[in-house]
Design an enzyme around this catalytic site. Structure first.
Site, mmCIF file in Angstrom:
data_model
loop_
_atom_site.group_PDB
_atom_site.id
_atom_site.type_symbol
_atom_site.label_atom_id
_atom_site.label_comp_id
_atom_site.label_asym_id
_atom_site.label_seq_id
_atom_site.Cartn_x
_atom_site.Cartn_y
_atom_site.Cartn_z
ATOM 1 N N HIS A 57 1.016 -1.402 -0.203
ATOM 2 C CA HIS A 57 0.204 -0.141 -0.048
ATOM 3 C C HIS A 57 0.852 1.436 -0.061
ATOM 4 O O HIS A 57 1.969 1.180 0.060
ATOM 5 C CB HIS A 57 -1.081 0.050 1.053
ATOM 6 C CG HIS A 57 -0.380 0.051 2.361
ATOM 7 N ND1 HIS A 57 0.432 -1.021 2.977
ATOM 8 C CD2 HIS A 57 -0.523 1.126 3.533
ATOM 9 C CE1 HIS A 57 0.666 -0.763 4.261
ATOM 10 N NE2 HIS A 57 0.119 0.327 4.542
ATOM 11 N N HIS A 59 1.420 3.958 1.980
ATOM 12 C CA HIS A 59 1.742 4.593 3.366
ATOM 13 C C HIS A 59 3.334 4.826 3.171
ATOM 14 O O HIS A 59 3.802 3.642 2.712
ATOM 15 C CB HIS A 59 1.503 3.788 4.869
ATOM 16 C CG HIS A 59 0.023 4.085 4.863
ATOM 17 N ND1 HIS A 59 -0.626 3.469 5.832
ATOM 18 C CD2 HIS A 59 -0.768 5.224 4.582
ATOM 19 C CE1 HIS A 59 -1.937 3.852 5.954
ATOM 20 N NE2 HIS A 59 -1.947 5.046 5.147
ATOM 21 N N ASP A 61 5.726 4.342 5.143
ATOM 22 C CA ASP A 61 6.631 3.315 5.841
ATOM 23 C C ASP A 61 6.496 2.130 5.172
ATOM 24 O O ASP A 61 7.061 0.907 5.256
ATOM 25 C CB ASP A 61 6.340 3.126 7.252
ATOM 26 C CG ASP A 61 4.856 2.623 7.710
ATOM 27 O OD1 ASP A 61 3.966 3.373 6.800
ATOM 28 O OD2 ASP A 61 4.645 1.673 8.345
ATOM 29 N N HIS A 62 5.940 1.986 3.783
ATOM 30 C CA HIS A 62 5.925 0.978 3.033
ATOM 31 C C HIS A 62 6.401 1.087 1.399
ATOM 32 O O HIS A 62 6.944 0.231 0.949
ATOM 33 C CB HIS A 62 4.563 0.410 2.804
ATOM 34 C CG HIS A 62 3.898 -0.038 4.294
ATOM 35 N ND1 HIS A 62 3.852 -1.314 4.521
ATOM 36 C CD2 HIS A 62 3.382 0.692 5.473
ATOM 37 C CE1 HIS A 62 3.452 -1.443 5.809
ATOM 38 N NE2 HIS A 62 3.247 -0.355 6.427
ATOM 39 N N HIS A 115 -7.563 -1.108 5.586
ATOM 40 C CA HIS A 115 -6.404 0.106 6.265
ATOM 41 C C HIS A 115 -6.246 1.077 5.241
ATOM 42 O O HIS A 115 -6.155 2.056 5.582
ATOM 43 C CB HIS A 115 -5.232 -1.051 6.326
ATOM 44 C CG HIS A 115 -3.943 -0.082 6.916
ATOM 45 N ND1 HIS A 115 -3.916 0.378 8.091
ATOM 46 C CD2 HIS A 115 -2.799 0.066 6.177
ATOM 47 C CE1 HIS A 115 -2.738 1.268 8.137
ATOM 48 N NE2 HIS A 115 -1.857 0.939 7.063
ATOM 49 N N ASP A 134 -0.082 -4.135 6.302
ATOM 50 C CA ASP A 134 -0.836 -3.893 7.301
ATOM 51 C C ASP A 134 -2.428 -4.278 7.589
ATOM 52 O O ASP A 134 -3.289 -3.424 8.096
ATOM 53 C CB ASP A 134 -0.808 -2.294 7.529
ATOM 54 C CG ASP A 134 0.507 -1.499 7.837
ATOM 55 O OD1 ASP A 134 1.538 -2.408 8.036
ATOM 56 O OD2 ASP A 134 0.779 -0.331 7.834
ATOM 57 N N HIS A 172 4.506 -5.094 10.768
ATOM 58 C CA HIS A 172 4.695 -4.436 11.864
ATOM 59 C C HIS A 172 5.184 -5.423 12.989
ATOM 60 O O HIS A 172 4.392 -6.299 13.317
ATOM 61 C CB HIS A 172 3.798 -3.242 12.394
ATOM 62 C CG HIS A 172 3.804 -2.014 11.486
ATOM 63 N ND1 HIS A 172 4.742 -0.900 11.562
ATOM 64 C CD2 HIS A 172 3.305 -1.766 10.212
ATOM 65 C CE1 HIS A 172 4.357 -0.215 10.727
ATOM 66 N NE2 HIS A 172 3.508 -0.633 9.755
HETATM 67 FE FE FE Z 1 2.747 0.296 8.166
HETATM 68 ZN ZN ZN Z 2 0.109 1.311 6.710
#
Ligand code: FE
Ligand code: ZN
Length: 256
Positions: A57, A59, A61-62, A115, A134, A172
């Site tokens: 996805h 985000h 952090d991805h 998410h 996530d 995570h």
């Molecule tokens: Fe994440």
């Molecule tokens: Zn995420």
């Protein structure tokens, strides 16, 4: 066909990076790009060249390290078509049911909104593993930033239907906090008690709790158990639909 090699390492504050390597073809995929420098150095340590990025996805952090990893390696970027305007430089847009190859290993794309609205998981049925980003966490699930509880419940139900022994790679390390919440809604679940104790030991020793399995999550993760009589009784939702019970569990977790 050789077995895939998976290298897992912490990134940022609580993300995991995963490199998936096929020894036969020499191809290597990074699952998401939480930290480009760390991912590149792990690949170098392993002696692997990254040829693909598989995004779950959009985000940061991805997908935040996509361009840096691509600049160094020339890797192609596989990402959900829904995210085409928010993940730069996609070379292969994927949707539910598409198949992505790493050498002769095949990953099936599962569209799992909730998410985020573009979220996808990568399921490798022949290898018995799935990268779930996530969407599903060990003893938890992703926050609903974009989707509805009904959408997330549908997505989680699809993951729960994968074979029990499927190894689940979550993005995570949230398991210890998830266990505390899970025990608050399902305190008498013996499988959960055993799982939570195991997690406590693993974290105390600095070990990862990821990957988990579908069997372990179905037995202990409250987000996969809205049909459980004890959870329903505790929430006073004995006659509600699964998706409403799921929504209530998610709501409680948000303010736990
Ligand atoms: Fe994440
Ligand atoms: Zn995420």
């Amino acid at each position: 066909m050789s077995e895939l090699l998976i290298r897992q390492f912490p990134c940022l504050s609580d993300n995991y990076g995963f490199l998936v390597h096929d020894p036969d073809s020499g191809e290597t995929a990074t699952i998401d790009t939480p930290d480009a420098d760390r991912i590149l150095s792990e690949a170098e340590k392993a002696g692997w060249s990254i040829t693909q990025i598989w995004n779950t996805h959009h985000h940061f952090d991805h997908a935040g390290g996509n361009e840096a990893v691509q600049a160094v390696t020339g890797a192609k970027i596989v990402a959900p078509s829904y995210d085409r305007h928010r993940i730069p430089g996609i070379t292969m847009e994927v949707e539910d049911g598409d198949v992505v190859s790493l050498g002769s290993h095949k990953a099936k794309v599962l569209y799992t909104p909730g998410h985020t609205m573009g979220h996808v998981c990568y399921h490798l049925p022949m290898d018995g593993l799935a990268f779930v980003g996530d969407t599903l966490f060990a003893l938890g699930c992703g926050r609903l930033f974009e989707g509805t509880p009904a959408e997330m419940w549908h997505s989680l139900s699809r993951l729960a239907a994968l074979p029990d022994e499927t190894r689940i790679y979550c993005a995570h390390e949230y398991t210890e906090a998830n266990a505390r919440f899970a025990l608050s809604v399902d305190p008498d679940n013996h499988d959960l008690q055993v799982y939570a104790a195991m997690v406590e030991g693993e974290r105390a020793r600095g070990e990862p709790t990821v990957p988990t399995t579908i069997a372990a999550e179905k037995a202990a993760n409250p987000f996969l158990r809205p049909n459980d009589p004890a959870i329903r009784a505790r929430l006073q939702m004995v006659d509600d639909d699964d998706e409403d019970v799921f929504a209530e569990i998610r709501r409680r977790k948000d303010s736990f």
